[in-house]
Structures are given as structure tokens and as C-alpha cells.
Design a protein around this motif. Structure first.
Motif, short mmCIF file in Angstrom:
data_model
loop_
_atom_site.label_atom_id
_atom_site.label_comp_id
_atom_site.label_asym_id
_atom_site.label_seq_id
_atom_site.Cartn_x
_atom_site.Cartn_y
_atom_site.Cartn_z
N THR A 104 1.31 2.23 -3.61
CA THR A 104 0.03 2.43 -4.31
C THR A 104 -0.47 3.67 -4.37
OG1 THR A 104 -0.57 0.15 -3.68
CG2 THR A 104 -2.45 1.47 -4.43
N CYS A 132 -2.32 6.95 3.63
CA CYS A 132 -1.91 5.77 3.21
C CYS A 132 -0.83 5.18 4.28
CB CYS A 132 -1.29 5.60 1.83
SG CYS A 132 -0.24 6.89 1.65
N GLY A 170 -2.77 3.05 6.33
CA GLY A 170 -3.69 2.18 5.71
C GLY A 170 -5.01 2.67 5.09
N MET A 196 -6.46 4.29 2.18
CA MET A 196 -5.91 4.59 0.75
C MET A 196 -6.96 5.82 0.00
SD MET A 196 -3.51 2.73 0.79
CE MET A 196 -2.91 3.03 -0.78
N HIS A 238 3.91 10.33 -0.55
CA HIS A 238 3.21 9.27 0.03
C HIS A 238 1.91 8.93 -0.86
CE1 HIS A 238 5.64 7.55 3.26
NE2 HIS A 238 5.78 8.88 3.66
N ARG A 275 0.94 -1.09 0.00
CA ARG A 275 0.16 -0.08 -0.02
C ARG A 275 0.86 1.19 0.13
NH1 ARG A 275 -3.63 -1.75 5.05
NH2 ARG A 275 -1.70 -2.71 5.37
N CYS A 334 -3.01 6.65 -4.15
CA CYS A 334 -4.32 6.94 -3.21
C CYS A 334 -5.45 7.32 -4.25
CB CYS A 334 -4.16 7.91 -2.18
SG CYS A 334 -2.95 6.95 -0.86
N GLY A 360 2.31 7.21 -4.20
CA GLY A 360 2.85 5.66 -3.91
C GLY A 360 4.37 5.80 -3.88
N ARG A 419 -6.77 10.10 -0.85
CA ARG A 419 -5.54 11.38 -0.85
C ARG A 419 -6.04 12.46 0.22
NH1 ARG A 419 -2.29 11.08 -5.25
NH2 ARG A 419 -1.77 13.26 -4.98
#
Length: 169
Positions: A15, A49, A52, A54, A137, A12, A17, A140, A56
Motif C-alpha cells: 500500500t 510502513c 506499520g 503508513m 517501500h 500494508r 503511504c 508499496g 511517507r
């Protein structure tokens, strides 16, 4: 509520967001959890993120009294200064390591605030660094991605060795 931080190499953290459609009570509650978690760290910024979530969402508070939090949904850098600034950065997602990172000294960022209004705000120095760190962040990226490959690999190796040692205890 203080939430646990994801630990590298959780996927995550790599990844991007999802955008926030509207600022509602659920978003505001997430921001409050993020602030609680950031102040407990202690830190000057946090992206959703990292705990955890996900979406913005980001928070930043570089004030000495820790009483001036900035809540952002869908932050994006609109303008960046050409003058750089170096600052030592770290992350609760990669505990035990840190590195000097060079970023633009000042940025103008567009985002939705806690009322859902679209805002443009200028950030300089530590606030600019923290906002850019959080936006990375949300995209990702981690601050290590801003380093030269050899330095990045050395720090990741150090982190993974320390993590393996901690797991054996």
C-alpha cells in the motif's frame, strides 16, 4: 522503542503511504522508533510502513559508526544516474531471503528534514541504494519487484515454505 516488523504478505507492504503534511513531534517520535528498530535489525535503512506506520517517512544510516542518521519525510528521487550499481538487498519484512538488485548508482532526492525544511541531497553507492529501497517501500513495492518474474517467484516460494515450516514448530 523497537517496533515489530510487518511480515510478508501483509497488505500494508503493498500500500502506498500517505504524504506527511508537517514535521511535528509525532513524526519525530516515529523517526526515533524507526531508528531504534533499524539499528536493532541491524540495517542501513527503514521505511515507516515496514513497522506499520503508513506515512511517507524513511531513515537511512550507512555510516560505520551508526551515528549519522538521515531522517526523511516525503522523499522523492529528482534525478538518477544512468550508471547502475548492483547490491545484495534484503528486508526484515521478508526474513531469510535476499537478492542482488540493480539500481542507479547515484540519486538526487528531495525531502523534508527533521526541521520541516525542504532539502535536496545527493546520495551515492550504498546510501543511494538504501534511499531507493526505502522509497520503493513507501510506494508499496519491495525489492523483489525489481527482479525478473521467475527469480521473484522462486524467492517468494522459498520464503513462504520457510514461513510455513516455522509455523509448524
Amino acid at each position: 522503542m523497537i517496533r515489530p516488523f510487518l511480515q510478508w504478505p501483509d497488505k500494508r507492504l503493498r500500500t502506498p503511504c500517505a504524504p506527511v503534511e508537517t514535521v511535528d513531534d509525532a513524526v519525530r517520535a516515529t523517526w526515533e522508533d524507526m531508528l531504534d528498530s533499524m539499528y536493532a535489525m541491524p540495517g542501513v535503512g527503514l521505511a515507516a510502513c515496514q513497522i506499520g506506520v503508513m506515512l511517507r517517512l524513511a531513515v537511512v544510516d550507512c555510516s560505520e559508526a551508526r551515528t549519522s542518521p538521515i531522517r526523511m519525510a516525503n522523499p522523492v528521487v529528482l534525478h538518477a544516474s544512468v550508471k547502475p550499481r548492483s547490491h545484495v538487498e534484503a528486508s526484515p519484512n521478508l526474513p531469510g531471503i535476499h537478492a542482488e538488485v540493480e539500481r542507479p548508482r547515484a540519486v538526487t532526492v528531495g525531502y523534508m528534514d527533521e526541521t520541516g525544511a525542504q532539502v535536496e541531497r545527493d546520495f551515492v553507492h550504498l546510501e543511494a541504494t538504501s534511499v531507493q529501497h526505502q522509497i520503493d517501500h513507501l510506494d508499496g513495492l519491495v525489492y523483489l519487484d525489481r527482479l525478473k518474474p521467475a527469480r521473484r517467484q522462486m524467492l517468494l516460494s522459498k520464503y513462504m515454505k520457510a514461513r510455513a515450516r516455522a509455523g509448524r514448530r
